[in-house]
Every structure is written in C-alpha cells, then in structure tokens.
Design a protein around this motif. Structure first.
Motif, PDB file in Angstrom:
ATOM      1  N   SER A 188      -2.248  10.403 -15.956  1.00 29.53           N
ATOM      2  CA  SER A 188      -3.189  10.916 -14.894  1.00 29.53           C
ATOM      3  C   SER A 188      -3.721  10.050 -14.226  1.00 29.53           C
ATOM      4  O   SER A 188      -4.550   8.922 -14.475  1.00 29.53           O
ATOM      5  CB  SER A 188      -4.121  11.507 -15.591  1.00 29.53           C
ATOM      6  N   ILE A 189      -3.683   9.669 -12.654  1.00 27.28           N
ATOM      7  CA  ILE A 189      -4.572   8.362 -12.095  1.00 27.28           C
ATOM      8  C   ILE A 189      -6.136   9.209 -11.612  1.00 27.28           C
ATOM      9  O   ILE A 189      -5.057  10.009 -10.194  1.00 27.28           O
ATOM     10  CB  ILE A 189      -3.814   8.179 -11.150  1.00 27.28           C
ATOM     11  N   ALA A 190      -6.865   8.625 -10.920  1.00 25.75           N
ATOM     12  CA  ALA A 190      -8.079   8.833 -10.256  1.00 25.75           C
ATOM     13  C   ALA A 190      -7.845   7.549  -9.284  1.00 25.75           C
ATOM     14  O   ALA A 190      -8.072   6.764  -9.780  1.00 25.75           O
ATOM     15  CB  ALA A 190      -9.056   9.140 -10.746  1.00 25.75           C
ATOM     16  N   GLY A 191      -8.524   7.374  -8.214  1.00 26.12           N
ATOM     17  CA  GLY A 191      -8.550   7.053  -7.004  1.00 26.12           C
ATOM     18  C   GLY A 191      -9.197   6.900  -6.009  1.00 26.12           C
ATOM     19  O   GLY A 191      -8.548   8.055  -5.326  1.00 26.12           O
ATOM     20  N   ALA A 192     -10.200   5.901  -5.107  1.00 31.44           N
ATOM     21  CA  ALA A 192     -10.993   6.667  -4.378  1.00 31.44           C
ATOM     22  C   ALA A 192     -10.605   5.216  -2.886  1.00 31.44           C
ATOM     23  O   ALA A 192      -8.958   5.119  -3.112  1.00 31.44           O
ATOM     24  CB  ALA A 192     -12.620   6.336  -4.777  1.00 31.44           C
ATOM     25  N   GLY A 193     -10.961   4.803  -1.551  1.00 35.51           N
ATOM     26  CA  GLY A 193     -10.571   3.854  -1.503  1.00 35.51           C
ATOM     27  C   GLY A 193      -9.899   5.038   0.527  1.00 35.51           C
ATOM     28  O   GLY A 193     -10.051   6.326   0.307  1.00 35.51           O
ATOM     29  N   ALA A 194     -10.306   3.879   1.073  1.00 39.46           N
ATOM     30  CA  ALA A 194     -10.388   5.183   2.722  1.00 39.46           C
ATOM     31  C   ALA A 194      -9.280   4.870   2.619  1.00 39.46           C
ATOM     32  O   ALA A 194      -8.616   5.982   3.804  1.00 39.46           O
ATOM     33  CB  ALA A 194     -11.407   3.498   3.655  1.00 39.46           C
ATOM     34  N   ASN A 195      -7.775   3.882   2.801  1.00 36.19           N
ATOM     35  CA  ASN A 195      -7.090   4.265   3.366  1.00 36.19           C
ATOM     36  C   ASN A 195      -5.768   3.369   2.393  1.00 36.19           C
ATOM     37  O   ASN A 195      -6.348   1.451   2.462  1.00 36.19           O
ATOM     38  CB  ASN A 195      -6.537   4.608   4.752  1.00 36.19           C
ATOM     39  N   ILE A 196      -4.697   3.488   3.120  1.00 33.47           N
ATOM     40  CA  ILE A 196      -3.424   2.392   2.825  1.00 33.47           C
ATOM     41  C   ILE A 196      -2.517   2.422   4.218  1.00 33.47           C
ATOM     42  O   ILE A 196      -1.993   3.356   4.398  1.00 33.47           O
ATOM     43  CB  ILE A 196      -2.855   2.595   1.765  1.00 33.47           C
ATOM     44  N   TRP A 197      -3.003   1.444   5.329  1.00 28.61           N
ATOM     45  CA  TRP A 197      -2.972   2.001   6.816  1.00 28.61           C
ATOM     46  C   TRP A 197      -3.521   0.051   6.931  1.00 28.61           C
ATOM     47  O   TRP A 197      -3.669  -1.011   6.449  1.00 28.61           O
ATOM     48  CB  TRP A 197      -3.476   2.493   7.225  1.00 28.61           C
ATOM     49  N   ALA A 198      -2.891  -0.085   8.425  1.00 29.53           N
ATOM     50  CA  ALA A 198      -3.192  -1.440   9.197  1.00 29.53           C
ATOM     51  C   ALA A 198      -2.743  -2.279   8.013  1.00 29.53           C
ATOM     52  O   ALA A 198      -2.008  -2.550   8.203  1.00 29.53           O
ATOM     53  CB  ALA A 198      -4.554  -0.700   9.798  1.00 29.53           C
ATOM     54  N   ASN A 199      -3.825  -3.227   8.806  1.00 27.31           N
ATOM     55  CA  ASN A 199      -3.832  -4.865   8.281  1.00 27.31           C
ATOM     56  C   ASN A 199      -4.646  -5.039   6.877  1.00 27.31           C
ATOM     57  O   ASN A 199      -4.580  -6.372   5.525  1.00 27.31           O
ATOM     58  CB  ASN A 199      -4.550  -5.735   8.817  1.00 27.31           C
ATOM     59  N   HIS A 200      -4.611  -3.886   5.850  1.00 21.52           N
ATOM     60  CA  HIS A 200      -5.285  -4.174   4.522  1.00 21.52           C
ATOM     61  C   HIS A 200      -5.072  -2.331   4.161  1.00 21.52           C
ATOM     62  O   HIS A 200      -5.376  -2.089   4.511  1.00 21.52           O
ATOM     63  CB  HIS A 200      -6.929  -4.754   4.446  1.00 21.52           C
ATOM     64  N   ASP A 201      -6.107  -2.819   2.268  1.00 20.31           N
ATOM     65  CA  ASP A 201      -5.443  -1.365   1.659  1.00 20.31           C
ATOM     66  C   ASP A 201      -7.107  -1.539   0.789  1.00 20.31           C
ATOM     67  O   ASP A 201      -7.019  -1.871   0.123  1.00 20.31           O
ATOM     68  CB  ASP A 201      -3.848  -1.118   0.740  1.00 20.31           C
ATOM     69  N   ASP A 202      -7.393  -0.111   0.388  1.00 23.05           N
ATOM     70  CA  ASP A 202      -8.450   0.202  -0.089  1.00 23.05           C
ATOM     71  C   ASP A 202      -7.660   1.665  -1.339  1.00 23.05           C
ATOM     72  O   ASP A 202      -7.415   2.694  -0.729  1.00 23.05           O
ATOM     73  CB  ASP A 202      -9.290   0.795  -0.142  1.00 23.05           C
TER      74      ASP A 202
END
Length: 502
Positions: free
Chosen positions: A55-69
């Motif tokens: 079970s994985i929980a994660g936040a972050g704005a996106n995986i895209w463009a020139n960096h990932d969160d």
C-alpha cells in the motif's frame, strides 16, 4: 481501505533509524523509499507480508516536464529486468491525472532521466520517459484505456510497457534509445498530481524478474525458482517457497495439505503449513524429471526418470509415501502425464520410430497402445475426472494447440486456435475447466517449451471457448507440466523463474 498513517518528518531520517533487518519486513522486495522532488505531505509504503501486497501513499504535483514530484519505493538493479504488478487506486481521487506504476530511474534527483508506466486515474496509459537530466518528458500512449496489470521491461536501452485488464492478454508499447545507465533505481510509485493531496494505491502480485541471457544454460548458469499458489476466483498469487535452483512441476496432494515437486533429479514433499520440504524416497530411481502424477486415490505416484540402462526417460510407479519404484514402460523415451480416474491406466508421450505420440499402458505394466498417429509432437495427455476424454497438446496444425480425444484415441478435436503456443492442459477437479500454459508470440518454436520465457497461465471451459489469462509470468518448462489443481478446485500451484538477484 483505511487511509495509511502518514508520519510527518523527513523520510531520510526515518530510513536511517531503521535496523537493516527491518527493511525487508517493511518494504518486501524493495530496499528503500523516498519522496522525490518537492512534496507538501510525506508519502509512505506499507508491506503486508501475509498478503504479499504493498500500500503506497504519495503526494506531488506531477511526473512530467523537466522534473518530478512523487513517492517512490525502490531497489537498485543492473542489467535487464521485467517487473509486473496488479494495481489499483484507493478511492475516487482528487485529480483525474493522478498516477501510479513502475519506474526505472537513473538517480533520486527530481529531474533524473527515467522511464515509467504512467497509469492515470482517468484510465490513460502512457510510457513516459526523460532521456537526459533536466530534459523534457516524452510519452508513448497505449491504444487502450484502463488497466490493472502493469509491466515494465528493460531490454538494453529499450523500455517496454505492457498493460492489460486482468484476464486479457497484454497490449505493449515501447520506446528505444533511452540510456539510464546500468545501475539504476527500479520500483513503484504514486503521484497525486496535487500539491496538497495524498493519493493511495495498492500493488499486488509484485514480481521482479531478471531474465536469462541469450546463451543461458539452466544446468550451468545461476537460476532461481518461486513455488507459487494462485486463487482462481480473483487471481491472487502467493509465493510459498523460493530457491536459487531449479524447482519444477508441483502436484497437489489429495488431502490438500502439501505439494510434490522435483528438483535435481529428486522428488520432494512440501508441507503447506510448515513451508518445509522433505525428500520422497524413490530408491535407486534418482533421475526424476518434471513428469509425475498422483493416482486419483492418492496412494501412488507415477513418475518419469532417466534410466542409465536405456539412456532415456522411463515411466515407473511408486507409493506416494516412497519406496522402490516399479518399472512400467518397456522402452523410452517415455514421459508420463496422466492417470485414469479408475487408476487402471497411465498415459504418456513416447518417442517411437522417430515420432512423439501419445500412448496408454496398464498401470501395472503390460502392452502399450498408441493413441495418436499425426506427424509432429503430441504431448501432455491427461484424463478428465469422469474418464470421458483425454486432453493433450499437439503441433499438427502448425502451432502447439490444445486438443482432446476419447480414451481409445478416437474423435480427436482441436479446442484452441490462436496465436500462442499452448501446452499442458490440466482439468479442474469438477471437470469443467482447463488450465494450461501459453507461450507468447515469438518466444518459442512450436515444438519447444523451455524455461525462463514470457508465458501466460490461461483458463477455458471444458468444451473450449475464449481463454482467460490467470497469471502473467516468466516461466515455461517446469511451470505447470503436471496436474496442479488443489483438490477443492480453488487454487493452482505453479513455478515461476528468474535469475537470482539481491
């Protein structure tokens, strides 16, 4: 599923405080976990050892463009790999573009080169990749929407995403010339696509496979096996035993308490309660291969073993509890596969006059009867519990397909006719379903069934029809050569393969 407790505070400090012995307990097959990039809420990975699920929980704005969160559970790997899982988001989600999947990454920097399976909340499926540190993200979208079986494969600098709704075959897309380096991070991830939101996902049937080299020799090179159980109703898989050696062909004992498998020329009894193996005494017959079948009453084993006198496989019978086997077939090679429901006959594949055909012989020995006469390989015969049919596989149509015939060899009819090479039909205890092994397109020649290949386990009705995929795995020879249904018809036992890895 209840929300995962999210501990506040930097992950790196928590990870450093964990004793090394706890990492496997907490993270299963993975070595570490971390938040990549900038996240407002730390993520977490929780491993259930009993269910073998994550079970994985994660936040972050996106995986895209020139960096990932995002949040990432990973292990270090070198060389080629095949990683597979069944996945699902938890809840409806705040953003349709939340993502989960597999990822291969050069480093843990936010702008690292990577290749990943972008499984989106709205069903979009894309192979995403960044070729250079800080470079743009590119993608190749799959021609379907929605999948819960997700696979990422590396072949050199080519990355392949294979996706399916459970029960269907894979659809694949790929991208070439992506050089992430040899020693990389490989794992599973969740990204909420919202700075202030945590999303959750589950990953089950997680398999991390190192494929064999092109010149692989199973008798010489490092090799590992997983003995697995699969629940028919939902496809849930569980590894019950692993070894850095060749394990093959699990039978299920009639009481449902144990499996019988072969390894290194010996037969072993595997207790499902204690998860321990013990050798079965087969006297001086110690070249046993992966063709062994219990009688319907469970008191006897019929086995195939290499004979020094004949320099070929010979069929024997021996009490299930062990003893000195009785030789049954007068000549070889003879590869056993089935026992009649009344325990009077054995059926096997024999090479006679340069052709492999199916033969029947009395279980106490005697004269053999030839049941097939077509050119090419006929193999894998098995009786139905009611004694009405013998199912088998034959290459007579050009590809290896599933057939059946009456016990006297009459009324031979083809049941599958598809793009796969299908082997070893096994009939459920109620006689209504057939499970078999299917080699994927391009994996093998029709008459060959080696280990360490991309295969499906599939299920179809007794009289034929569209097969359903039960398992997506790396295996083949030794995966399911013998009858391997549990007595209650609820599970299958099988073996999957990999090259040993840390």
């Amino acid at each position: 599923m209840a929300a995962l407790p999210i501990k506040r505070g930097p992950f790196k400090e928590r990870q450093k405080a964990m004793p090394p012995s706890l990492h496997q307990h907490i993270l299963g097959q993975f070595e570490g976990q971390t938040d990549i990039g900038s996240v407002n809420h730390p993520g977490a990975c929780k491993y259930d050892m009993g269910q073998q699920t994550y079970s994985i929980a994660g936040a972050g704005a996106n995986i895209w463009a020139n960096h990932d969160d995002f949040h990432f559970a990973w292990k270090r790997m070198t060389g080629d790999f095949i990683v597979t899982a069944r996945t699902a988001f938890v809840g409806v989600g705040a953003n349709a573009h939340r993502k989960l999947g597999w990822m291969a990454r050069t480093n843990l920097d936010t702008d690292s080169p990577h290749a990943s399976t972008g499984v989106h909340g709205d069903g979009l499926l894309s192979l995403q990749y960044r070729r250079q540190q800080g470079g743009p993200t590119e993608e190749v979208q799959a021609p379907l929407n929605g999948a819960d079986v997700i696979q990422l494969e590396r072949r050199g600098t080519t990355y392949i995403m294979s996706v399916a709704q459970y029960g269907d075959p894979f659809t694949a897309v790929e991208a070439a010339d992506i050089d992430l380096g040899d020693d990389i991070y490989v794992g599973v991830f969740v990204c909420s696509h919202e700075d202030d939101t945590i999303e959750q996902a589950t990953f089950r049937d997680v398999r991390i496979v190192v494929p064999v080299k092109d010149d692989f020799n199973r008798g010489r090179d490092p090799f590992a096996s997983h003995l697995e159980l699969l629940h028919i109703d939902d496809g849930q898989r569980q590894i019950v035993h692993s070894a850095d050696s060749v394990l093959e062909a699990p039978n299920w004992t009639r009481d449902g308490k144990a499996l019988i498998y072969n390894s290194g020329g010996r037969l072993y009894h595997f207790d499902l309660d204690t998860r321990t193996s013990s050798p079965i005494d087969t006297g001086d017959v110690i070249g046993n291969n992966n063709d062994h079948v219990l009688s319907f009453d469970g008191s006897m084993l019929a086995i195939s073993s290499s004979s020094k006198e004949d320099n070929a496989s010979i069929v024997y019978t021996v009490p299930t509890a062990g003893g000195q086997p009785q030789r049954i077939t007068p000549t070889g090679p003879s590869y056993l596969h089935g026992w009649s429901a009344d325990d009077k006959y054995l059926v096997y594949t024999g090479q006679r006059n340069g052709e492999f055909d199916i033969y029947r012989i009395p279980a106490d020995g005697g004269e053999e009867t030839q049941l097939t006469t077509s050119a090419g390989l006929n193999d894998g015969p098995e009786y139905t519990p009611d004694g009405e049919y013998i199912y088998f596989n034959s290459v007579r149509s050009g590809r290896m397909q599933i057939w059946r015939m009456k016990p006297d060899g009459s009324d031979q009819e083809q049941l599958t006719d598809d793009e796969y090479n299908n082997w070893f039909p096994h009939i459920s205890p109620d006689g209504q379903s057939i499970a078999f092994v299917s080699y994927l397109v391009g994996e093998v020649e029709p008459s060959d069934h080696p280990a360490a290949k991309r295969v499906y386990l599939r299920l179809m009705p007794r009289d034929g029809g569209a097969p359903k995929v039960l398992a997506y795995l790396y295996g083949g020879q030794g995966t399911m050569n013998v009858p391997s249904w549990s007595p209650d018809g609820k599970q299958l036992a099988f073996v999957s393969n990999t090259v040993p890895h840390p």
